[in-house]
Motif scaffolding. Structure first.
Motif, PDB file in Angstrom:
ATOM      1  N   SER A   2     -66.834  43.753  82.114  1.00 51.72           N
ATOM      2  CA  SER A   2     -68.012  44.549  81.788  1.00 51.72           C
ATOM      3  C   SER A   2     -68.740  44.982  83.059  1.00 51.72           C
ATOM      4  O   SER A   2     -68.825  44.219  84.028  1.00 51.72           O
ATOM      5  CB  SER A   2     -68.955  43.731  80.908  1.00 51.72           C
ATOM      6  OG  SER A   2     -70.182  44.401  80.746  1.00 51.72           O
ATOM      7  N   VAL A  44     -80.656  44.589  80.963  1.00 53.98           N
ATOM      8  CA  VAL A  44     -79.936  44.632  79.690  1.00 53.98           C
ATOM      9  C   VAL A  44     -80.948  44.619  78.556  1.00 53.98           C
ATOM     10  O   VAL A  44     -82.144  44.448  78.777  1.00 53.98           O
ATOM     11  CB  VAL A  44     -78.961  43.440  79.561  1.00 53.98           C
ATOM     12  CG1 VAL A  44     -77.911  43.489  80.658  1.00 53.98           C
ATOM     13  CG2 VAL A  44     -79.704  42.113  79.609  1.00 53.98           C
ATOM     14  N   SER A  45     -80.489  44.789  77.333  1.00 56.09           N
ATOM     15  CA  SER A  45     -81.409  44.790  76.186  1.00 56.09           C
ATOM     16  C   SER A  45     -82.019  43.406  75.984  1.00 56.09           C
ATOM     17  O   SER A  45     -81.409  42.397  76.368  1.00 56.09           O
ATOM     18  CB  SER A  45     -80.675  45.210  74.915  1.00 56.09           C
ATOM     19  OG  SER A  45     -79.815  44.166  74.485  1.00 56.09           O
ATOM     20  N   GLN A  48     -79.614  41.101  74.202  1.00 57.94           N
ATOM     21  CA  GLN A  48     -78.537  40.623  75.064  1.00 57.94           C
ATOM     22  C   GLN A  48     -79.058  39.609  76.070  1.00 57.94           C
ATOM     23  O   GLN A  48     -78.394  38.616  76.367  1.00 57.94           O
ATOM     24  CB  GLN A  48     -77.885  41.802  75.797  1.00 57.94           C
ATOM     25  CG  GLN A  48     -76.633  41.388  76.573  1.00 57.94           C
ATOM     26  CD  GLN A  48     -75.926  42.564  77.214  1.00 57.94           C
ATOM     27  OE1 GLN A  48     -76.432  43.682  77.220  1.00 57.94           O
ATOM     28  NE2 GLN A  48     -74.742  42.315  77.747  1.00 57.94           N
ATOM     29  N   ALA A  51     -79.377  36.331  74.343  1.00 63.58           N
ATOM     30  CA  ALA A  51     -78.064  35.748  74.067  1.00 63.58           C
ATOM     31  C   ALA A  51     -77.443  35.162  75.337  1.00 63.58           C
ATOM     32  O   ALA A  51     -76.791  34.117  75.299  1.00 63.58           O
ATOM     33  CB  ALA A  51     -77.145  36.802  73.467  1.00 63.58           C
ATOM     34  N   ILE A  52     -77.636  35.827  76.480  1.00 67.61           N
ATOM     35  CA  ILE A  52     -77.109  35.317  77.746  1.00 67.61           C
ATOM     36  C   ILE A  52     -77.811  34.016  78.131  1.00 67.61           C
ATOM     37  O   ILE A  52     -77.185  33.060  78.609  1.00 67.61           O
ATOM     38  CB  ILE A  52     -77.274  36.373  78.864  1.00 67.61           C
ATOM     39  CG1 ILE A  52     -76.299  37.539  78.636  1.00 67.61           C
ATOM     40  CG2 ILE A  52     -77.036  35.755  80.246  1.00 67.61           C
ATOM     41  CD1 ILE A  52     -76.540  38.722  79.544  1.00 67.61           C
ATOM     42  N   GLN A 196     -74.618  37.248  67.925  1.00 65.43           N
ATOM     43  CA  GLN A 196     -75.337  37.413  69.179  1.00 65.43           C
ATOM     44  C   GLN A 196     -74.479  37.105  70.412  1.00 65.43           C
ATOM     45  O   GLN A 196     -74.870  37.441  71.522  1.00 65.43           O
ATOM     46  CB  GLN A 196     -76.569  36.495  69.193  1.00 65.43           C
ATOM     47  CG  GLN A 196     -77.632  36.865  68.173  1.00 65.43           C
ATOM     48  CD  GLN A 196     -78.241  38.229  68.462  1.00 65.43           C
ATOM     49  OE1 GLN A 196     -78.535  38.564  69.591  1.00 65.43           O
ATOM     50  NE2 GLN A 196     -78.393  39.024  67.416  1.00 65.43           N
ATOM     51  N   ASP A 198     -70.863  37.415  72.577  1.00 62.70           N
ATOM     52  CA  ASP A 198     -69.570  38.053  72.774  1.00 62.70           C
ATOM     53  C   ASP A 198     -69.040  37.635  74.144  1.00 62.70           C
ATOM     54  O   ASP A 198     -69.684  36.875  74.874  1.00 62.70           O
ATOM     55  CB  ASP A 198     -69.674  39.577  72.654  1.00 62.70           C
ATOM     56  CG  ASP A 198     -70.666  40.187  73.636  1.00 62.70           C
ATOM     57  OD1 ASP A 198     -70.898  39.592  74.718  1.00 62.70           O
ATOM     58  OD2 ASP A 198     -71.207  41.267  73.345  1.00 62.70           O
ATOM     59  N   THR A 200     -68.676  39.198  76.993  1.00 62.83           N
ATOM     60  CA  THR A 200     -69.481  39.602  78.151  1.00 62.83           C
ATOM     61  C   THR A 200     -70.678  38.684  78.338  1.00 62.83           C
ATOM     62  O   THR A 200     -70.954  38.204  79.449  1.00 62.83           O
ATOM     63  CB  THR A 200     -69.965  41.055  77.981  1.00 62.83           C
ATOM     64  OG1 THR A 200     -68.833  41.927  77.961  1.00 62.83           O
ATOM     65  CG2 THR A 200     -70.885  41.457  79.131  1.00 62.83           C
ATOM     66  N   ASN A 201     -71.405  38.438  77.242  1.00 60.11           N
ATOM     67  CA  ASN A 201     -72.602  37.603  77.333  1.00 60.11           C
ATOM     68  C   ASN A 201     -72.258  36.170  77.738  1.00 60.11           C
ATOM     69  O   ASN A 201     -72.944  35.561  78.567  1.00 60.11           O
ATOM     70  CB  ASN A 201     -73.351  37.604  76.001  1.00 60.11           C
ATOM     71  CG  ASN A 201     -73.965  38.962  75.692  1.00 60.11           C
ATOM     72  OD1 ASN A 201     -74.066  39.814  76.563  1.00 60.11           O
ATOM     73  ND2 ASN A 201     -74.348  39.163  74.448  1.00 60.11           N
ATOM     74  N   SER A 205     -73.292  34.079  81.089  1.00 61.83           N
ATOM     75  CA  SER A 205     -73.925  32.761  80.986  1.00 61.83           C
ATOM     76  C   SER A 205     -73.244  31.749  81.888  1.00 61.83           C
ATOM     77  O   SER A 205     -73.908  30.995  82.620  1.00 61.83           O
ATOM     78  CB  SER A 205     -73.885  32.264  79.534  1.00 61.83           C
ATOM     79  OG  SER A 205     -74.572  33.130  78.667  1.00 61.83           O
TER      80      SER A 205
END
Length: 256
Positions: A2, A44-45, A48, A51-52, A196, A198, A200-201, A205
């Motif tokens: 990503s 990021v949003s 997101q 979630a990270i 929440q 995926d 990428t997240n 992390s």
């Protein structure tokens, strides 16, 4: 891979965010934690960003649990945690209809009123010391669970009940660490169910995760050296900062 994982701007925002949240998790006041998601949300949003950070929060909770092991108030947890589980369930059930902006605004107003009551008492020379109440504690536990799930803003409702108990700073911090460790662990289930996480997240992390224990232990080191005369004014100052930030975020989200 990503694009965000190779973007220097992402790390310029994410690294300070993790450090601030980690120091907060060590016991250094909820205001720092509230700055984490908005700081990361510049890149990021907000969804997101949350979630990270959530898997990183779990690691921070584990470090905090180790650092504050054996220091907690069983009665506070027994009163507040069942309510928190109910609050998380309500947050999950209403996730599609409840807006984060409204929740942040309401929690911010509650926190501001709570701070103003304390400030008025201090100016009037009144020392307000509360005692445990199962109904009141269960209510604020439920509010903390709900607002933590919906808006990552469970700190102020938790503090409304616990700060007035005037516990030793170490006992206060150790208890709050267990409370939010349980809340965050339980939140993982509905977060997965709501999609929440995926690749990428989760990758982001794991890249940021080594910072988690260092930042958390820094917060622990500072709090363990604070006297009650310093700790409680500091915590109420953090409540005021949190209140202003939540009200601002709520107003911007709703009306702009």
């Amino acid at each position: 891979m990503s694009p965000i994982l190779t973007d220097p701007l992402f790390y310029a925002a994410a690294i300070p965010a993790v450090v601030l949240v980690g120091m907060s998790k060590g016991g250094f006041g909820g205001a720092m934690a509230l700055l984490g998601v908005p700081l990361l949300a510049f890149i990021v949003s907000p969804v997101q960003a949350a979630a990270i950070l959530l898997p990183i929060l779990i690691v921070m909770d584990m470090v905090s649990l180790w650092a504050w092991r054996g220091v907690f108030d069983r009665r506070t947890l027994a009163i507040m945690l069942p309510g928190a589980m109910l609050g998380i369930a309500v947050g999950w059930w209403t996730a599609a209809v409840v807006t984060e902006g409204h929740v942040r605004l309401i929690v911010g107003i509650i926190a501001l009123l709570f701070f103003l009551r304390w400030a008025t008492d201090k100016l009037g020379g009144l020392e307000r010391i509360g005692s445990h109440n199962r109904v009141v504690g269960a209510f604020w536990g439920a509010v903390a669970g709900f607002t933590s799930f919906v808006a990552h803003a469970g700190g102020p409702p938790y503090q409304v009940y616990t700060l007035q108990l005037k516990q030793d700073p170490k006992l206060f911090t150790g208890t709050s660490v267990i409370f939010f460790a349980v809340v965050n662990a339980v939140k993982l289930i509905p977060y997965f169910a709501l999609g929440q996480f995926d690749a990428t997240n989760l990758t982001a992390s794991f890249i940021l995760m080594p910072l988690a224990p260092l930042a958390t232990l820094a917060g622990v080191w500072i709090i363990k050296r604070m006297r009650p005369q310093t700790f409680y004014p500091f915590m109420y100052a953090m409540v005021l900062i949190v209140a202003v930030k939540l009200i601002h975020d709520g107003v911007v989200s709703i009306w702009f």
